[in-house]
Design an enzyme around this catalytic site. Structure first.
Site, mmCIF file in Angstrom:
data_model
loop_
_atom_site.group_PDB
_atom_site.id
_atom_site.type_symbol
_atom_site.label_atom_id
_atom_site.label_comp_id
_atom_site.label_asym_id
_atom_site.label_seq_id
_atom_site.Cartn_x
_atom_site.Cartn_y
_atom_site.Cartn_z
ATOM 1 N N HIS A 21 21.056 -78.103 31.383
ATOM 2 C CA HIS A 21 22.551 -78.882 31.005
ATOM 3 C C HIS A 21 22.577 -80.347 31.770
ATOM 4 C CE1 HIS A 21 23.998 -75.153 29.373
ATOM 5 N NE2 HIS A 21 24.081 -76.116 28.322
ATOM 6 N N HIS A 55 17.975 -77.130 23.632
ATOM 7 C CA HIS A 55 17.829 -75.690 24.115
ATOM 8 C C HIS A 55 18.342 -74.836 22.864
ATOM 9 C CE1 HIS A 55 21.424 -76.723 26.294
ATOM 10 N NE2 HIS A 55 21.947 -75.675 26.052
ATOM 11 N N CYS A 78 30.546 -68.411 21.597
ATOM 12 C CA CYS A 78 29.307 -69.166 21.631
ATOM 13 C C CYS A 78 28.290 -69.100 22.956
ATOM 14 C CB CYS A 78 29.419 -70.681 21.559
ATOM 15 S SG CYS A 78 30.721 -71.487 22.375
ATOM 16 N N HIS A 119 23.980 -68.768 24.571
ATOM 17 C CA HIS A 119 22.439 -69.083 24.488
ATOM 18 C C HIS A 119 21.812 -67.807 24.251
ATOM 19 C CE1 HIS A 119 24.451 -72.237 27.062
ATOM 20 N NE2 HIS A 119 23.647 -73.055 26.145
ATOM 21 N N GLU A 173 32.796 -61.729 25.493
ATOM 22 C CA GLU A 173 33.611 -62.714 25.575
ATOM 23 C C GLU A 173 34.999 -62.108 25.084
ATOM 24 O OE1 GLU A 173 32.916 -66.684 24.037
ATOM 25 O OE2 GLU A 173 30.985 -66.927 25.177
ATOM 26 N N GLU A 233 25.302 -81.023 26.689
ATOM 27 C CA GLU A 233 25.052 -80.190 26.008
ATOM 28 C C GLU A 233 23.979 -80.683 25.012
ATOM 29 O OE1 GLU A 233 25.072 -77.225 25.883
ATOM 30 O OE2 GLU A 233 26.932 -76.071 26.573
ATOM 31 N N GLU A 264 21.844 -79.141 22.086
ATOM 32 C CA GLU A 264 21.610 -77.886 21.523
ATOM 33 C C GLU A 264 21.139 -77.738 19.996
ATOM 34 O OE1 GLU A 264 24.559 -75.252 24.403
ATOM 35 O OE2 GLU A 264 25.244 -75.733 22.035
#
Length: 176
Positions: A25, A31, A66, A68, A86, A111, A113
């Site tokens: 980041h 990523h 959300c 990774h 979460e 970010e 992504e």
């Protein structure tokens, strides 16, 4: 505690290495990531408000969860894992589409992504993890759209991008 690593990818979503999440980041490197939208039979979408101690976008509203993917983890498995971490529940997920985005933040992080967007269905209340989530609510897509127009600074950057692309799907799943 070992820092979480992200999967660095090229523009075809092919893995090219691993890197600690914060470093990726800081360097704004592309990523792999995922975003989960959970809906109910009324056609509402479950939104979460990010916890106040999140390293970026604290207290902003966003999609259900959300994060990774981990090395060797499928998109669906990752989505289910993070949904439990979460929001305290899991459900079947289906991947709808993917896209790339880049969003810089005021704290110097970015970010960047390759985001896999998934949808699932759930009818109950979540059991939120207060370290990850400050609050949650169900909202109809039309109300979300209007609120984003009126209060854009109350939503995460990625949610606004995804919501614009995902809106038609949400509306198709809203009872008439």
């Amino acid at each position: 505690m070992i820092e979480e690593k992200v999967i660095l990818v090229n523009e075809k979503d092919e893995p090219i290495g691993l890197m600690p999440k914060m470093e990726a980041h800081q360097k704004a490197l592309l990523h792999r990531a995922f975003s989960v939208f959970v809906m109910n039979k009324k056609g509402e979408t479950m939104l979460q408000q990010r916890a106040k101690d999140k390293y970026h976008s604290p207290l902003l509203w966003t999609n259900t969860c959300c994060s990774h993917q981990r090395e060797g983890e499928s998109n669906i498995t990752a989505g289910k894992r993070r949904l439990m971490e979460e929001m305290g529940f899991t459900t079947d997920l289906k991947e709808l589409f993917h896209f790339m985005y880049k969003a810089p933040f005021d704290n110097g992080l970015t970010e960047h992504e390759f985001d896999h967007v998934m949808v699932g269905y759930f009818e109950e209340e979540p059991n939120i993890n207060p370290e990850e989530v400050a609050d949650w609510k169900w909202m109809h897509p039309e109300d979300i759209k209007n609120d984003i127009m009126e209060n854009p600074n109350e939503y995460t950057a990625w949610f606004k991008i995804i919501f614009e692309r995902f809106y038609d799907h949400l509306m198709q799943n809203t009872p008439s």
